[in-house]
Design a protein around this motif. Structure first.
Motif, short mmCIF file in Angstrom:
data_model
loop_
_atom_site.label_atom_id
_atom_site.label_comp_id
_atom_site.label_asym_id
_atom_site.label_seq_id
_atom_site.Cartn_x
_atom_site.Cartn_y
_atom_site.Cartn_z
N GLU A 1 -15.01 -12.31 1.11
CA GLU A 1 -14.83 -10.87 0.90
C GLU A 1 -13.49 -10.40 1.46
O GLU A 1 -13.10 -10.79 2.55
CB GLU A 1 -15.99 -10.18 1.65
CG GLU A 1 -16.05 -8.72 1.58
CD GLU A 1 -17.26 -8.20 2.38
OE1 GLU A 1 -17.32 -6.98 2.54
OE2 GLU A 1 -18.11 -8.99 2.82
N LYS A 2 -12.78 -9.59 0.69
CA LYS A 2 -11.53 -9.00 1.17
C LYS A 2 -11.89 -7.72 1.91
O LYS A 2 -12.41 -6.78 1.33
CB LYS A 2 -10.58 -8.71 0.01
CG LYS A 2 -9.28 -8.07 0.45
CD LYS A 2 -8.26 -7.93 -0.66
CE LYS A 2 -8.79 -7.18 -1.84
NZ LYS A 2 -7.78 -6.88 -2.86
N LEU A 3 -11.60 -7.69 3.22
CA LEU A 3 -11.95 -6.51 4.02
C LEU A 3 -10.84 -5.48 4.03
O LEU A 3 -11.10 -4.29 3.96
CB LEU A 3 -12.26 -6.93 5.46
CG LEU A 3 -13.42 -7.88 5.66
CD1 LEU A 3 -13.58 -8.23 7.14
CD2 LEU A 3 -14.70 -7.27 5.11
N TRP A 4 -9.58 -5.92 4.18
CA TRP A 4 -8.44 -5.01 4.24
C TRP A 4 -7.27 -5.65 3.52
O TRP A 4 -7.19 -6.85 3.37
CB TRP A 4 -8.02 -4.74 5.69
CG TRP A 4 -9.05 -4.06 6.50
CD1 TRP A 4 -9.33 -2.72 6.52
CD2 TRP A 4 -9.96 -4.66 7.42
NE1 TRP A 4 -10.35 -2.47 7.41
CE2 TRP A 4 -10.75 -3.65 7.97
CE3 TRP A 4 -10.16 -5.97 7.86
CZ2 TRP A 4 -11.74 -3.89 8.92
CZ3 TRP A 4 -11.15 -6.22 8.79
CH2 TRP A 4 -11.92 -5.18 9.31
N ASN A 5 -6.35 -4.79 3.07
CA ASN A 5 -5.09 -5.28 2.52
C ASN A 5 -4.00 -4.26 2.78
O ASN A 5 -4.28 -3.09 3.04
CB ASN A 5 -5.21 -5.59 1.03
CG ASN A 5 -5.47 -4.36 0.20
OD1 ASN A 5 -6.21 -3.47 0.59
ND2 ASN A 5 -4.86 -4.31 -0.96
N ALA A 6 -2.77 -4.73 2.75
CA ALA A 6 -1.62 -3.84 2.95
C ALA A 6 -0.51 -4.27 2.00
O ALA A 6 -0.27 -5.46 1.81
CB ALA A 6 -1.13 -3.91 4.39
N SER A 7 0.14 -3.29 1.42
CA SER A 7 1.28 -3.57 0.55
C SER A 7 2.61 -3.30 1.23
O SER A 7 3.61 -3.91 0.90
CB SER A 7 1.18 -2.71 -0.71
OG SER A 7 0.03 -3.06 -1.45
N TYR A 8 2.62 -2.35 2.17
CA TYR A 8 3.88 -1.93 2.78
C TYR A 8 3.90 -1.93 4.30
O TYR A 8 4.95 -2.01 4.90
CB TYR A 8 4.25 -0.52 2.30
CG TYR A 8 4.30 -0.42 0.80
CD1 TYR A 8 5.36 -0.98 0.09
CD2 TYR A 8 3.29 0.21 0.08
CE1 TYR A 8 5.40 -0.91 -1.30
CE2 TYR A 8 3.32 0.28 -1.29
CZ TYR A 8 4.38 -0.28 -1.98
OH TYR A 8 4.41 -0.22 -3.35
N GLU A 9 2.75 -1.81 4.95
CA GLU A 9 2.71 -1.65 6.40
C GLU A 9 2.66 -3.00 7.11
O GLU A 9 1.62 -3.66 7.18
CB GLU A 9 1.49 -0.81 6.80
CG GLU A 9 1.48 -0.44 8.25
CD GLU A 9 0.31 0.45 8.62
OE1 GLU A 9 -0.02 0.49 9.80
OE2 GLU A 9 -0.28 1.11 7.73
N VAL A 10 3.79 -3.42 7.65
CA VAL A 10 3.90 -4.68 8.38
C VAL A 10 3.04 -4.61 9.63
O VAL A 10 3.08 -3.64 10.38
CB VAL A 10 5.38 -4.97 8.73
CG1 VAL A 10 5.50 -6.20 9.62
CG2 VAL A 10 6.21 -5.13 7.47
N GLY A 11 2.24 -5.64 9.87
CA GLY A 11 1.40 -5.72 11.06
C GLY A 11 -0.01 -5.20 10.86
O GLY A 11 -0.87 -5.42 11.70
N TYR A 12 -0.26 -4.53 9.74
CA TYR A 12 -1.59 -3.94 9.50
C TYR A 12 -2.67 -5.01 9.42
O TYR A 12 -3.72 -4.89 10.07
CB TYR A 12 -1.56 -3.11 8.22
CG TYR A 12 -2.90 -2.49 7.88
CD1 TYR A 12 -3.33 -1.35 8.54
CD2 TYR A 12 -3.73 -3.05 6.92
CE1 TYR A 12 -4.56 -0.77 8.25
CE2 TYR A 12 -4.96 -2.49 6.62
CZ TYR A 12 -5.37 -1.35 7.28
OH TYR A 12 -6.59 -0.79 6.99
N CYS A 13 -2.45 -6.03 8.62
CA CYS A 13 -3.47 -7.07 8.44
C CYS A 13 -3.75 -7.80 9.75
O CYS A 13 -4.91 -8.07 10.09
CB CYS A 13 -3.05 -8.06 7.36
SG CYS A 13 -3.07 -7.34 5.70
#
Length: 105
Positions: free
Chosen positions: A62-74
């Motif tokens: 399951e994919k819980l989170w993703n980020a396209s632009y925010e470095v460090g988010y994942c």
């Protein structure tokens, strides 16, 4: 000026850790005989974004989170989720893909 150079070198060094994002990693969490894997997956070579945090248990991925632009988010989301797992009694350790963490959809 020398101090600024050292600071800049150290700062760039820490950024390069994130920027070599081609190095997916994860956490193996165990509770008795059960295993859960929390992965940080980088979707583009040499870039910390886009990225995903995946949660793997038994036969589900399951994919819980993703980020396209925010470095460090994942990375932050994965670390916080590992802390929750540990609070629930799971024992977690960080692993690199070579330890068998890389599960594709």
């Amino acid at each position: 000026m020398k101090i600024l150079g050292v600071f800049t070198a150290l700062s760039l060094g820490s950024l390069s850790t994130i920027a070599t994002a081609n190095n997916n990693y994860g956490y193996e969490c165990r509770f008795g005989n059960e295993l859960r894997v929390i992965e940080v997956v980088y979707l583009q070579r040499e870039s910390p974004v886009p990225c995903e945090v995946r949660y793997i248990k038994e036969h589900s991925n399951e994919k819980l989170w993703n980020a396209s632009y925010e470095v460090g988010y994942c990375e932050t989301q994965a670390e916080q989720f590992v802390k929750k797992q540990q609070a629930w009694g799971w024992s977690c350790k960080k692993v690199m893909p070579s330890a068998g963490v890389s599960h594709e959809n």
